[in-house]
Scaffold this active site. Structure first.
Site, PDB file in Angstrom:
ATOM      1  N   LYS A 193       6.000  -2.804  -5.798  1.00 30.85           N
ATOM      2  CA  LYS A 193       7.397  -2.499  -6.108  1.00 30.85           C
ATOM      3  C   LYS A 193       7.627  -0.991  -6.049  1.00 30.85           C
ATOM      4  CE  LYS A 193      10.403  -1.869 -10.018  1.00 30.85           C
ATOM      5  NZ  LYS A 193      10.989  -0.776  -9.333  1.00 30.85           N
ATOM      6  N   GLU A 269      -1.019   5.054 -15.376  1.00 31.50           N
ATOM      7  CA  GLU A 269      -0.947   6.521 -15.290  1.00 31.50           C
ATOM      8  C   GLU A 269       0.431   6.885 -15.805  1.00 31.50           C
ATOM      9  OE1 GLU A 269       0.312   9.854 -14.520  1.00 31.50           O
ATOM     10  OE2 GLU A 269       0.270   9.352 -12.381  1.00 31.50           O
ATOM     11  N   CYS A 303       4.133  14.417 -13.816  1.00 32.63           N
ATOM     12  CA  CYS A 303       3.554  14.039 -15.110  1.00 32.63           C
ATOM     13  C   CYS A 303       2.555  15.075 -15.611  1.00 32.63           C
ATOM     14  CB  CYS A 303       2.893  12.668 -15.009  1.00 32.63           C
ATOM     15  SG  CYS A 303       1.793  12.499 -13.598  1.00 32.63           S
ATOM     16  N   GLU A 402       8.212  14.595 -23.331  1.00 32.88           N
ATOM     17  CA  GLU A 402       8.197  14.878 -21.895  1.00 32.88           C
ATOM     18  C   GLU A 402       9.624  14.988 -21.379  1.00 32.88           C
ATOM     19  OE1 GLU A 402       5.706  13.334 -18.066  1.00 32.88           O
ATOM     20  OE2 GLU A 402       6.689  11.786 -19.265  1.00 32.88           O
TER      21      GLU A 402
END
Length: 502
Positions: A193, A269, A303, A402
């Site tokens: 996906k 991850e 990230c 974040e």
């Protein structure tokens, strides 16, 4: 037969046409979704719709899993020698290289990446990754284990079968390569996906997979939303392993779906809030350049972004002056990703733009000072000026959560032990950066920081052969290098009796 879309590029960097199928890629064929539905794909540099692509559902995932399972049982997996899998992966890498400029243009259009950087880093890196795992395909080996003279004992590293893969919007082609490379090299089949925000290069990749000659069903690509296609992949009883890259919040949902379905193996991850530590003996000029790259690369949408920058008090003022100059220069060179002089592009979407601007507002309200930036760039698209916050402390929202944008929080420190404690004061543990000319300190601090990757005197320098993954809530498992092969194989122990009699 699903529809196609042709985009005409007439830019200073790239001129040409690119035609992509906008349907679902199942069993080597382009098909329309069972339940219909479309998703708008938006150009982040303008905010305007590029095209629409098909939106899949759980019913389409069922069809894709059936196709992948059939391929695994007949033409792939243990039915296809590793040397053949390697040849096909190399063919795919060659096709990616032959279409390098077009793929970079699609990535720049869809994601907002600067075209030259998309070409070199994203597509170039994907080609390297696929070639790397092509080389591993015929080297997946077990071992013989000494027990007694009456037994032969050995292990086999066998593929799981059908693997679900869910990739993010920030590095679409790169993350697809990180996932399909080791999965296909070890003999698994894939239901993938792409992000609903950035599906274009995934659809082009599907076309090249067919052209390379992979058997039908080995790779299946289903456009769709996370709560439909992503959820269906995560909980599907016939998917044996799922790999996800994205937010920690969604990662928890993937893990929960696995636990509540068939206990499929999960690789995650996830997010990060990576510290960058600059000691007073660092090469200041280099530290400034690397720290800038560490946070502003890909418009902060990484990230591993070094968004918490700890600077020793003895060099704080000089660092801030030079660091601010780079941020302001990037601001002056923000704009059209295809313009030759552009160095900084837009955020990927309106949602991401609003999220980043919300954090900037929160930083101001929380007592931090906007030293530079802190506002949108221009009137069109999702551009945000590179932003630097000072007067920050470790417990602020902007230093704990974040942001995933071009926003740096700078914190002053005095002692090594103090900065290590502050750096580790986070729920994340994906990466860290250490700048010092003292080798003993570099190693000591790199070892003390709770992160899966530690970069010394550099930033965000991943290598295809070196494992990548997180500590704490930044993930489970490792991607890249030989370590990734372990996440796509299961070990079978075989015991053969050659002498023991009852």
């Amino acid at each position: 037969m699903a529809a196609t879309y042709t985009h005409k590029f007439d830019t200073a960097s790239y001129k040409g046409e690119s035609t992509i199928h906008t349907g679902l890629f199942i069993g080597g064929q382009w098909v329309a979704p069972v339940e219909g539905g479309t998703i708008e794909v938006v150009n982040p540099a303008t905010g305007k719709v590029i095209t629409t692509v098909s939106a899949g559902s759980s019913k389409d995932v069922d069809l894709a899993v059936a196709a992948a399972k059939k391929a695994f049982k007949t033409t792939w997996g243990l039915h296809c020698p590793g040397v053949v899998r390697g040849k096909l992966l190399n063919k795919l890498a060659n096709l990616l290289e032959a279409n390098l400029d077009e793929l970079a243009a699609l990535e720049a259009l869809d994601v907002g990446k600067v075209w030259t950087k998309a070409k070199q880093s994203d597509i170039g890196g994907a080609i390297m990754c696929i070639r790397y795992y092509a080389g591993w395909a015929d080297k997946v080996q077990g071992k013989t284990i000494e027990t007694t003279e009456n037994k032969l004992a050995y292990t086999r590293h066998e593929p799981y079968g059908v693997c679900g893969q869910i990739v993010p919007w920030n590095f679409p082609m790169g993350m697809m390569a990180w996932k399909i490379g080791p999965a296909l090299a070890t003999g698994n089949t894939v239901v993938l996906k792409p992000s609903e925000v950035t599906p274009l290069t995934a659809l082009k990749l599907a076309e090249l997979i067919n052209e390379a000659g992979f058997p039908p069903g080995v790779v299946n690509i289903i456009n769709g939303y996370g709560h439909t296609v992503g959820q269906a992949i995560s909980e599907h009883p016939e998917i044996e392993k799922v790999a996800f890259t994205g937010s920690t919040l969604t990662g928890r949902k993937v893990l929960k779906a696995s636990a509540e379905s068939n206990l499929k193996v999960v690789t995650l991850e996830l997010g990060g809030k990576s510290p960058t530590i600059i000691f007073d003996d660092a090469d200041l000029e280099q530290a400034v350049k690397w720290a800038s790259f560490g946070i502003f690369f890909n418009m902060g949408q990484a990230c591993t972004a070094g968004s918490r920058i700890f600077v020793h008090e003895a060099i704080y003022d000089k660092f801030l002056e030079q660091f601010s100059a780079i941020a302001q220069d990037l601001g002056k060179n923000t704009g059209d990703p295809f313009h030759p002089g552009t160095q900084h592009g837009p955020q990927v979407s309106q949602t991401q733009f609003d999220r980043v601007m919300g954090y900037i507002k929160e930083g101001k309200a929380g007592g931090a000072t906007v030293h530079t930036g802190g506002e949108r760039h221009g009137e069109e698209g999702y551009f945000i000026k590179p932003t630097i916050f000072t007067d920050c402390h470790p417990d602020m929202k902007i230093t704990q959560e974040e942001i995933f944008g071009p926003v740096a929080a700078i914190i002053k420190f005095t002692e090594e032990a103090q900065v290590v404690e502050m750096a580790n004061n986070t729920t994340y543990g994906l990466a860290c950066h250490v700048f010092t000319q003292n080798v003993s300190r570099a190693i000591r601090v790199a070892h003390a920081l709770e992160a899966g990757s530690a970069w010394v005197n550099c930033a965000q320098m991943t290598e295809i052969a070196v494992p990548f993954g997180g500590y704490k809530q930044s993930g489970i498992g490792r991607e890249l290098g030989e370590y990734a092969l372990d996440t796509y194989t299961q070990v079978k122990a075989v015991h053969i009796n050659i002498g023991t009699r009852l």
